[in-house]
Design a protein around this motif. Structure first.
Motif, PDB file in Angstrom:
ATOM      1  N   GLU A 203      44.100  39.907  54.595  1.00 55.85           N
ATOM      2  CA  GLU A 203      43.784  41.294  54.071  1.00 55.85           C
ATOM      3  C   GLU A 203      42.171  41.652  53.655  1.00 55.85           C
ATOM      4  O   GLU A 203      41.583  40.730  53.255  1.00 55.85           O
ATOM      5  N   LEU A 204      41.635  42.688  53.780  1.00 54.79           N
ATOM      6  CA  LEU A 204      40.502  43.033  53.588  1.00 54.79           C
ATOM      7  C   LEU A 204      40.356  43.988  52.253  1.00 54.79           C
ATOM      8  O   LEU A 204      41.421  44.623  51.891  1.00 54.79           O
ATOM      9  N   PRO A 205      39.210  44.143  51.558  1.00 50.81           N
ATOM     10  CA  PRO A 205      39.167  44.819  50.304  1.00 50.81           C
ATOM     11  C   PRO A 205      39.496  46.268  50.496  1.00 50.81           C
ATOM     12  O   PRO A 205      39.209  47.041  51.561  1.00 50.81           O
ATOM     13  N   PHE A 206      40.040  46.999  49.337  1.00 56.10           N
ATOM     14  CA  PHE A 206      40.370  48.413  49.430  1.00 56.10           C
ATOM     15  C   PHE A 206      39.642  49.176  48.667  1.00 56.10           C
ATOM     16  O   PHE A 206      38.611  48.314  47.877  1.00 56.10           O
ATOM     17  N   PRO A 207      39.374  50.401  48.795  1.00 57.11           N
ATOM     18  CA  PRO A 207      38.367  50.990  47.865  1.00 57.11           C
ATOM     19  C   PRO A 207      38.685  50.970  46.614  1.00 57.11           C
ATOM     20  O   PRO A 207      39.688  50.350  46.078  1.00 57.11           O
ATOM     21  N   PRO A 208      37.451  50.963  45.694  1.00 55.39           N
ATOM     22  CA  PRO A 208      37.773  50.491  44.181  1.00 55.39           C
ATOM     23  C   PRO A 208      38.751  51.492  43.487  1.00 55.39           C
ATOM     24  O   PRO A 208      39.286  51.049  42.386  1.00 55.39           O
ATOM     25  N   ASP A 209      39.108  52.731  43.836  1.00 55.45           N
ATOM     26  CA  ASP A 209      39.882  53.537  43.058  1.00 55.45           C
ATOM     27  C   ASP A 209      41.490  53.239  43.338  1.00 55.45           C
ATOM     28  O   ASP A 209      42.332  54.038  42.896  1.00 55.45           O
ATOM     29  N   PHE A 210      41.569  52.461  44.456  1.00 55.21           N
ATOM     30  CA  PHE A 210      43.307  52.183  44.877  1.00 55.21           C
ATOM     31  C   PHE A 210      43.789  50.957  43.892  1.00 55.21           C
ATOM     32  O   PHE A 210      43.042  50.357  43.418  1.00 55.21           O
ATOM     33  N   PRO A 211      45.036  51.255  43.725  1.00 55.80           N
ATOM     34  CA  PRO A 211      45.718  50.160  43.026  1.00 55.80           C
ATOM     35  C   PRO A 211      45.425  48.919  43.838  1.00 55.80           C
ATOM     36  O   PRO A 211      45.074  48.555  44.926  1.00 55.80           O
ATOM     37  N   LYS A 212      45.458  47.705  42.840  1.00 57.83           N
ATOM     38  CA  LYS A 212      45.558  46.256  43.429  1.00 57.83           C
ATOM     39  C   LYS A 212      46.558  46.226  44.661  1.00 57.83           C
ATOM     40  O   LYS A 212      47.855  46.459  44.379  1.00 57.83           O
ATOM     41  N   MET A 213      46.211  45.859  45.908  1.00 59.72           N
ATOM     42  CA  MET A 213      47.149  45.685  46.888  1.00 59.72           C
ATOM     43  C   MET A 213      47.663  44.289  47.232  1.00 59.72           C
ATOM     44  O   MET A 213      46.987  43.441  47.052  1.00 59.72           O
ATOM     45  N   PRO A 214      48.707  44.181  47.775  1.00 62.57           N
ATOM     46  CA  PRO A 214      49.218  42.764  48.077  1.00 62.57           C
ATOM     47  C   PRO A 214      48.098  41.812  49.154  1.00 62.57           C
ATOM     48  O   PRO A 214      48.066  42.535  50.061  1.00 62.57           O
ATOM     49  N   GLY A 215      47.994  40.887  48.817  1.00 65.32           N
ATOM     50  CA  GLY A 215      47.174  39.919  49.874  1.00 65.32           C
ATOM     51  C   GLY A 215      45.686  40.414  49.691  1.00 65.32           C
ATOM     52  O   GLY A 215      44.867  39.757  50.380  1.00 65.32           O
ATOM     53  N   GLU A 216      45.127  41.249  48.827  1.00 63.42           N
ATOM     54  CA  GLU A 216      43.927  41.689  48.825  1.00 63.42           C
ATOM     55  C   GLU A 216      42.922  40.724  48.101  1.00 63.42           C
ATOM     56  O   GLU A 216      43.435  40.185  47.133  1.00 63.42           O
ATOM     57  N   PRO A 217      41.916  40.455  48.678  1.00 60.00           N
ATOM     58  CA  PRO A 217      40.818  39.555  48.079  1.00 60.00           C
ATOM     59  C   PRO A 217      40.336  40.059  46.656  1.00 60.00           C
ATOM     60  O   PRO A 217      40.417  41.211  46.569  1.00 60.00           O
ATOM     61  N   PRO A 218      39.764  39.313  45.749  1.00 57.94           N
ATOM     62  CA  PRO A 218      39.099  39.700  44.682  1.00 57.94           C
ATOM     63  C   PRO A 218      38.105  40.959  45.016  1.00 57.94           C
ATOM     64  O   PRO A 218      37.306  40.742  46.065  1.00 57.94           O
ATOM     65  N   ARG A 219      38.183  42.119  44.041  1.00 58.11           N
ATOM     66  CA  ARG A 219      37.227  43.330  44.282  1.00 58.11           C
ATOM     67  C   ARG A 219      36.060  42.809  43.279  1.00 58.11           C
ATOM     68  O   ARG A 219      35.686  43.261  42.443  1.00 58.11           O
ATOM     69  N   VAL A 220      35.310  41.669  44.045  1.00 56.91           N
ATOM     70  CA  VAL A 220      34.114  41.471  43.100  1.00 56.91           C
ATOM     71  C   VAL A 220      32.936  41.156  44.261  1.00 56.91           C
ATOM     72  O   VAL A 220      33.450  40.572  45.148  1.00 56.91           O
ATOM     73  N   GLN A 221      31.733  41.727  43.812  1.00 58.78           N
ATOM     74  CA  GLN A 221      30.627  41.521  44.903  1.00 58.78           C
ATOM     75  C   GLN A 221      30.536  39.917  45.091  1.00 58.78           C
ATOM     76  O   GLN A 221      30.205  39.332  44.334  1.00 58.78           O
ATOM     77  N   PRO A 222      30.360  39.621  46.118  1.00 59.46           N
ATOM     78  CA  PRO A 222      30.263  38.018  46.293  1.00 59.46           C
ATOM     79  C   PRO A 222      29.095  37.297  45.662  1.00 59.46           C
ATOM     80  O   PRO A 222      29.237  36.282  45.228  1.00 59.46           O
ATOM     81  N   SER A 223      28.053  38.097  45.525  1.00 60.38           N
ATOM     82  CA  SER A 223      26.884  37.471  44.924  1.00 60.38           C
ATOM     83  C   SER A 223      26.961  37.106  43.374  1.00 60.38           C
ATOM     84  O   SER A 223      26.715  36.594  42.669  1.00 60.38           O
ATOM     85  N   ARG A 224      28.363  38.162  43.044  1.00 61.37           N
ATOM     86  CA  ARG A 224      28.596  38.149  41.496  1.00 61.37           C
ATOM     87  C   ARG A 224      29.787  37.251  41.099  1.00 61.37           C
ATOM     88  O   ARG A 224      30.306  37.179  40.008  1.00 61.37           O
ATOM     89  N   ALA A 225      30.312  36.944  42.043  1.00 61.84           N
ATOM     90  CA  ALA A 225      31.880  35.924  42.099  1.00 61.84           C
ATOM     91  C   ALA A 225      31.455  34.822  41.303  1.00 61.84           C
ATOM     92  O   ALA A 225      30.307  34.049  41.175  1.00 61.84           O
ATOM     93  N   ARG A 226      32.376  34.596  40.406  1.00 59.17           N
ATOM     94  CA  ARG A 226      32.377  33.079  39.927  1.00 59.17           C
ATOM     95  C   ARG A 226      32.461  31.916  40.649  1.00 59.17           C
ATOM     96  O   ARG A 226      33.583  31.741  41.319  1.00 59.17           O
ATOM     97  N   LYS A 227      31.516  31.272  40.750  1.00 56.38           N
ATOM     98  CA  LYS A 227      31.352  29.797  41.537  1.00 56.38           C
ATOM     99  C   LYS A 227      32.464  28.872  41.028  1.00 56.38           C
ATOM    100  O   LYS A 227      32.443  28.554  39.660  1.00 56.38           O
ATOM    101  N   PRO A 228      32.989  28.171  41.832  1.00 57.65           N
ATOM    102  CA  PRO A 228      34.063  27.232  41.272  1.00 57.65           C
ATOM    103  C   PRO A 228      33.274  26.026  40.492  1.00 57.65           C
ATOM    104  O   PRO A 228      32.182  25.647  41.106  1.00 57.65           O
ATOM    105  N   SER A 229      33.690  25.472  39.478  1.00 57.27           N
ATOM    106  CA  SER A 229      33.038  24.518  38.704  1.00 57.27           C
ATOM    107  C   SER A 229      33.218  23.208  39.398  1.00 57.27           C
ATOM    108  O   SER A 229      34.207  22.666  40.114  1.00 57.27           O
TER     109      SER A 229
END
Length: 343
Positions: free
Chosen positions: A317-343
């Motif tokens: 699944e691809l991201p939905f608009p920010p005002d939509f409820p969280k949808m099944p299978g949707e990836p995290p709604r976070v800008q890739p450059s701000r995503a927490r990197k795995p430790s």
């Protein structure tokens, strides 16, 4: 100083109606000096084609009480005092809330929209009788910084071939700005999420064919100098300017239907409130056959089959608009450059 109100006679399927336009000399497009009355007269002239494209659908009105450079807001439900020839239909929004939404069935209703200071009309992809079941597959080709309208033209022509490969006949119009809108009539047998997935399947196939020219990346930082295929315009309650709707831009451009043969040499800046009526009179409506034959509406099952193939291949699944409820299978709604990197 605004002048006195004028009354326009507007023809339609129920005969002539009289529509009052107050403050007719109010300037809506300052650069061109175009007024509220100019807009009303434009929509009287193109009213039949406008209703053919946008009528019998839930519609949102984008209103500009102080002109296109001033404040704006959207109206969805019928305001108090709406005329009897403007109706409403209950629709369900992404939140699950149900609310009545405007429906325009004749040119007089469109001109009444001007009285409400509407500049841009945003119709749904579904009919009023079946608001949950779109009968149009719509794809927005959105030029990104570093790209041009010519790049959008190349993408649209390739998209036409993609849709044809899946059994769909497509139509094209300018967005009224820098982009293009590609529509295809479909059977009204699937709800919005399915149609969204069909659009994503088509967009991914276009991306495979033109990897350096188009992108489905939702995040702007990942799009690069490519045409963005805006799949999220296929969501419920996501709309784009309707065919023959003006845009709230300095040049009073109009979202204008054209033939595919016209597309390579099209100049979207040339089609405006001032020029589209004569164009329509001389060339006719290129979209008059979009829904002329209901039997020509295509099924989206072939595209949905491609969607499932892509899922099996690991494309989710691809991201939905920010005002939509969280949808099944949707990836995290976070800008890739701000995503927490795995430790």
């Amino acid at each position: 100083m605004a002048s006195d109100a004028v009354v326009l006679t507007v023809s339609g399927p129920s005969g002539d109606r009289e529509v009052r336009i107050s403050s007719p000399s109010r300037v809506l497009w300052p650069d061109l000096g175009l007024t509220k009355l100019d807009l009303a007269n434009y929509l009287v002239t193109v009213g039949e084609a406008f209703v053919r494209a946008n009528g019998d659908r839930p519609v949102s009105l984008q209103r500009f009480p102080e002109g296109v450079d001033g404040e704006q807001f959207f109206s969805k439900n019928p305001p108090r005092g709406a005329p009897e020839y403007v109706r409403a239909v209950d629709v369900t929004y992404p939140s699950g809330r149900v609310h009545p939404q405007l429906v325009l069935d004749e040119p007089a209703g469109v001109v009444w929209g001007v009285q409400m200071n509407t500049v841009v009309f945003h119709p749904w992809a579904s009919r009023a009788e079946e608001p949950d079941l779109p009968d149009e597959l719509r794809i927005d080709l959105d030029p990104q910084p570093g790209t041009t309208f010519a790049d959008a033209v190349s993408a649209a022509l390739a998209l036409r071939d993609v849709l044809a490969d899946f059994g769909l006949t497509s139509f094209v119009k300018t967005s009224g700005n820098r982009g293009l809108h590609v529509f295809a009539p479909i059977e009204p047998s699937h709800e919005f999420l399915d149609v969204r997935h069909a659009v994503i399947a088509a967009a991914r196939e276009l991306e495979r064919r033109m990897p350096d020219e188009v992108t489905t990346n939702w995040w702007k930082e990942e799009r690069g100098k490519r045409i963005f295929v805006d799949y999220n315009q296929a969501n419920r309650d996501r709309t784009m300017a309707g065919a023959y709707s003006p845009r709230a831009l300095a040049g009073a451009t109009v979202s204008t239907p054209m033939t595919w043969d016209e597309l390579p040499s099209a100049d979207p800046a040339a089609w405006t409130l001032l020029t589209v009526p004569s164009r329509l009179s001389s060339t006719g409506d290129p979209w008059d056959t979009l829904h002329a034959d209901a039997s020509a509406a295509a099924p989206i099952e072939p595209l949905l089959a491609r969607w499932r193939q892509d899922l099996e291949a690991g494309l989710g699944e691809l991201p939905f608009p920010p005002d939509f409820p969280k949808m099944p299978g949707e990836p995290p709604r976070v800008q890739p450059s701000r995503a927490r990197k795995p430790s």
